[in-house]
Structures are given as C-alpha cells and as structure tokens.
Scaffold this active site. Sequence first.
Site, mmCIF file in Angstrom:
data_model
loop_
_atom_site.group_PDB
_atom_site.id
_atom_site.type_symbol
_atom_site.label_atom_id
_atom_site.label_comp_id
_atom_site.label_asym_id
_atom_site.label_seq_id
_atom_site.Cartn_x
_atom_site.Cartn_y
_atom_site.Cartn_z
ATOM 1 N N THR A 170 -88.630 -12.536 77.793
ATOM 2 C CA THR A 170 -88.801 -12.223 76.374
ATOM 3 C C THR A 170 -89.925 -13.053 75.752
ATOM 4 O O THR A 170 -90.096 -14.230 76.069
ATOM 5 C CB THR A 170 -87.487 -12.493 75.619
ATOM 6 O OG1 THR A 170 -86.471 -11.652 76.164
ATOM 7 C CG2 THR A 170 -87.628 -12.212 74.138
ATOM 8 N N GLY A 209 -83.111 -19.525 78.058
ATOM 9 C CA GLY A 209 -82.198 -20.662 78.037
ATOM 10 C C GLY A 209 -82.642 -21.759 78.980
ATOM 11 O O GLY A 209 -83.058 -21.494 80.108
ATOM 12 N N GLU A 457 -80.788 -10.167 76.794
ATOM 13 C CA GLU A 457 -80.858 -9.384 78.033
ATOM 14 C C GLU A 457 -80.770 -7.880 77.745
ATOM 15 O O GLU A 457 -80.144 -7.123 78.477
ATOM 16 C CB GLU A 457 -79.755 -9.796 79.024
ATOM 17 C CG GLU A 457 -79.548 -11.276 79.206
ATOM 18 C CD GLU A 457 -80.832 -12.046 79.470
ATOM 19 O OE1 GLU A 457 -81.848 -11.416 79.827
ATOM 20 O OE2 GLU A 457 -80.827 -13.270 79.298
#
Length: 692
Positions: A170, A209, A457
Amino acid sequence: MGATESECNNDLQRERNAASIRSEDFAVWWAGGGEVLEQQRSLERFFLDDPQFEDAEHPSFMSYKERYEHAVAKGSKFVLKLRQWRQRTGQTTAAEDGEKELPNMQVLHDLRMLMSGSLGTALFQQSFPLRLHYSMFLSTLLNQGTAEQQQEWLSRAWRLDGVIGTYAQTELGHGSYIRGLETRADYDPKSQEFVLNTPTLSAYKWWPGGLGHTANMVVVLAQLYIRGKHHGLQPFLVRIRDEQTHEPMPGIDVGDIGAKLGANAVNNGFLGFRNVRIPRTQMLMKNAQVLADGTFVKATQPLLLYGTMVFVRVMIVRDVMFGLLQAATIATRYSAVRRQSPIEPHAAEPQILDHLTQQEKVLPQVARGVCYRLAADVLWTFYQRVTSQLASKQTEAAAGRQLAELHALSCSLKAVCTLDAAEGIDVLRKSCGGHGYLASANFDSIQGLANAAVTYEGEYTVLLLQTARFLQRQYVDGLKRKVLPASVTYLRNATRLSWSNSNLLENVARALEISATEQVRDAWQWQQTQRKLGQHTQEQATNLAGRRLISAASLHGHVYLVRNSINQLKQLQGSQLKPELLEVLQQLIELFVLDTWQRQLGAVLKWNNISGRQLQQVERRYEQLLQQLRPNAVAVVDGFDFHDRVLGSTLGCYDGRVYERLMEHARGNPLNQESVNRSYHTHLRPLMQAKL
C-alpha cells in the site's frame, strides 16, 4: 479459569449450574478434540503463569511511544519463550535448529493463528509487533521465492537471524487499486541490479505493519521497467535498515505514521526510496523472472503474484471471528451479571439477558462467530487444496480455475465478514451500556482491530467489485451451460422459491440464492442495456452499476456463509456429539441463518414473492431460538475457553466481579494517585480567583 464457584458472582454461577450443556464439552468440540484443547491450555499456562508477561501498568495509561516500546520488549521475550516451547514439545523445524529445512504454509498458518488467537491476544491487546513478519513476510518468501532464495532468506527470516521483515504494498496515494502503485524498479543490465525509486509523495509506501522502526527488510511491490518497457508489479526484497546498527540504509526514508484507532503496537510506517540498488537475485522469481540480460519471463499464473494477499484474506476471516467472539463473551457475561429494568411492575430487577431485546443484541453475534469459524475452516482447506494443485504441473489448468474461485471467495468473505463483525462488535459494546465505553471494558482494542480489518489487505468495496466481476463471468458461463465452480452453482438454478413449512432453513437459503442470482442478472443486464443504447462505454456502465454489483457480491458472500453453515450442520448431525450439545449447535446455526435472512430482507423481498404469513413464520422461529439459547448462553461463551487475559475486560471476567474490577481499575488510574492534581494550582485556582 482461575476462579472457584464460591468466588464467582452468584448470578453468573447460577447460569452455569442451570445450563443443559457442559461448557467443557463445547470447549472440546470448539478446539477440535480434548487433546488439542489440553495442548492449548498447556501453552497458555506456559506463558501466562510467567510473571515477565504481566503488565505492571494498563496499556490505556501509556503514551503511544511507551505502548510500542512495551510491546517490542514483551514481543521479543515472547518469541524466545515460544522457541523454548517448540523445542520442548518437538515442534521446531530444522531451520530453527540451524539446518536447511524450511517452514511450510501449515506451520505459518498455525503460527499466525497463535499470534492472532487466544495467546497472542492475551499478551498483546494492541496486536503483536512482529505479526507482519510471521504472516505476510514469511509467506511471501515461501510463495514467491525460488528454492535458492528461500534457502538464503527464508531460513534466516524464520530464525530471526539478522532479518525482521514486513510486506510493503500500500502507498500513500494507492491502496486496493494495486495497478495504480507508483513505486518503480528499473532494471540495469550492466550491473545486474534493480534501481528502486519513489517518484512522487503519493508513491511512498504507507501502512505496512512493523515498517516504522521494527523491520530491517521488506518485500516491496513495485512496477518493473526493463529498458523503459513496463512489465507489471513484481515483488522485491530490500534491506531498509543496517543489520548491525538498525540505522536506515542510504537512500531509504522510513518512519512511523502515528497513532491509530487501534493496533497501536504494530508500528505502521512509511517508506521512500531514492536510487536504492539491489541485486537482480532479490526480485522474488518463483513465478515471473528477469534474466541477467534483461529478458523478462512472464508468470504462468498472473494471480500467483497475489497469493500472499489471498492467504492473508483467508486468515482475516478467522481473525474477525475471534474478535467478535471476544466481544460476545464479554457482553454475554456482563448481561448475566447486570440487573436492570423490571419486566413485571414491582418485581425485582432481572438480569438484562432476560430481556428479549438484549438477547437479540447478543446471541446472534455468538451464532455469527460460530458460523464464521465453520466457514474459515472450509476456506483454509480450500486454500490448501489449491496451493497443492498449483505445485503439481499435471493439475495446473484446473488449479488456475480454482485459484480464480478462491480469490473471489476470499475477497467476498473478507469484505462481508469484516464489515458484519465490526458492526456486531459495536452492537455488543452498546449492549453493555455506558460501562462498555470504558477502556477497561476493552471494546476499544477489539473494535479497533476489527475496524482496521474492514479496509486493510483490500478495502471492502473494491473486494466486492472484484467478486462481482467473477460472478458476472460465471453467470454468462451458466447461460452457455458451462460447468460452474462449486461456490456459484446456484447461479444456474432456475427453480423459483417453493415455501415449505417443514423446512425453514431451506426456504431461507433458497430465497437468498435467488436474490443473489437475480441481483447478478440485474447488474449484468443493466450494463448490457447501457452499452446497446450507446450512452456509455463498458467501463462507464460498470462504474454506474457499482451499487448493483456490490449488492450482488455481498449477497453472494451471505449465501455462501448460509449454505456452508447448513452443510456443516448436516455433518454435525451425523457425528457422535452428545445430543444436548448438538441441539445447542443446531440452534446457533439456525439462528445465524435466520439472522442473515433478517439482515438481507430488503433484497429477499425485492426478488422473491413472500407473503406476510411466511415472514411472520420466520420471525416467530427467530424469537423462539433466542429464548431457547438463553439458558445456555453463558455455557456457550465459556466453551470458547477464553482466559481472562485474552478478554482483557473488567466486564467479562470469568468470575463476574464486574463492579469490584471497575472500581479497582479506577483506583489504579495514575490521576488518582494524588488527591489534588497540580493543574488545580497552575490553572484552576488562578482561574477561579480571577473573578470573571
């Protein structure tokens, strides 16, 4: 659970004593057998009895920076102790013991479930800081890397030997529309290197993350160019921090994106590249390849590039099931302890779970969580079958078709389950009244993770549109009398609804199938009409059909969940379960099916001819199920076998001492450690003396 019968709230204990099922029987079924249940409990004791994993201060009293540092410290201890456990129980792979054997997807799946399941949640209410390393990073190396790349990198990453990774897809300006990603990787044949660049601000990687300060390597999805020719998105392995000092590497701009609504231990980050060079061998080339001279070898199955995303979406269905059942356990126990609002005038205040309105808030969420689990198990089996077939060249063509079905199904279920679970958790929070709003109730952490899952996601609208495209292709194939994948065979069923008073579940399932089929047909025909009129291009017509397409894909997801639940019930009815346990499971599955009907009633009535009497029949049965499940509600949620540390809630502990725990938590508030806060002397007192 750690509390004796005499230590428990009287109302809660009476619920357990009066239940028709033993929560232990439910727990054995839920775990998959008594041996598995004992292994899970033994593992939890191994960690939760260790004082180094106790929190001296509640995370809600910590700053953002303190939460991250606390989570990393605890996470590092967790990994070391987990390795001890795996060695003690003979579960280590050869890679962990210094040899060359590598973990497989089942090992990664089990580890992922461990870290996002009961134990991981008990220790990390704001999520595990190395979660992306053990899920997306390792699974991408396994699925996208060649045998040589796996030996070099997967082995080290599995042992944390100088490698902590994450998955960077992303960007600041692009998320689910991955073809719009801007990060570039240009191949230089002279040096046999790729040169990575972030050409614009919007091209910065954003959200991965562990990226901010934890990871030192990333799998980067970037647009590949060779001699100026574009070859699509490809995965690249890039070191972003020095292995020894952890300082950012030259050309790397990396940091943390800041506090979020939840999951604040994950250290989501941003990442930019400026002429960062990596060897040719660090493009993951299990599928597509770039040869030394710059020749590009296309992947045989383009969808394989997104294998990591499919894997994670399959896992997310189980993740949100877990969060939903955490919240449902808290709300159910609280509803058995809390007394309020007499039903009969001048009567004693009843447990709020005795109110039908409270049952409707709580019990359907319990049923939904159970049925999500049934679907997640089937979806994982499907994933394993497809990946196994892809590894066999003899079945590659058939596997490709099944991969398309798996991709569509995982998109649909990820979107539907995350959205409905997030909504359900909020209903459960509200069912606990004002106390549910307290941080100590822990709905904020649970809700934060669930809300994040709706958009990470794969944003839910985009995923539903991807599913709709698959459905339309299958609908057209059905018109051509082609064989359809198992999950969409109902699209060829032209039978209209024939209401049977003796088979309510089949009535509901068939009505939902008809609704989904008609919605797919309506969207397809609308687009065809627009094109024939010459008013819109195909792409414009698809955009204008968006609402119709999303409705079709959402209905498809609910149809799958309902049909799967009914099929699983039939299997349960043929098993050796105790009759009383089977009866409760049947009630839960039936409640889920009827609740899904209620929630999709607009579409059902739009596409089916259903009378008011038939609607009332469903509604009566729905209310009967709420009342039938009521006596076993506490026993069922006890059967999920959540340790108090997993729930992390003052409202949901096994002993039901809600008010004592609320007051204990309040007294531990740092603000209450002094009778007068200094702000009184610095601001409030001068304000009052100013005599405004």
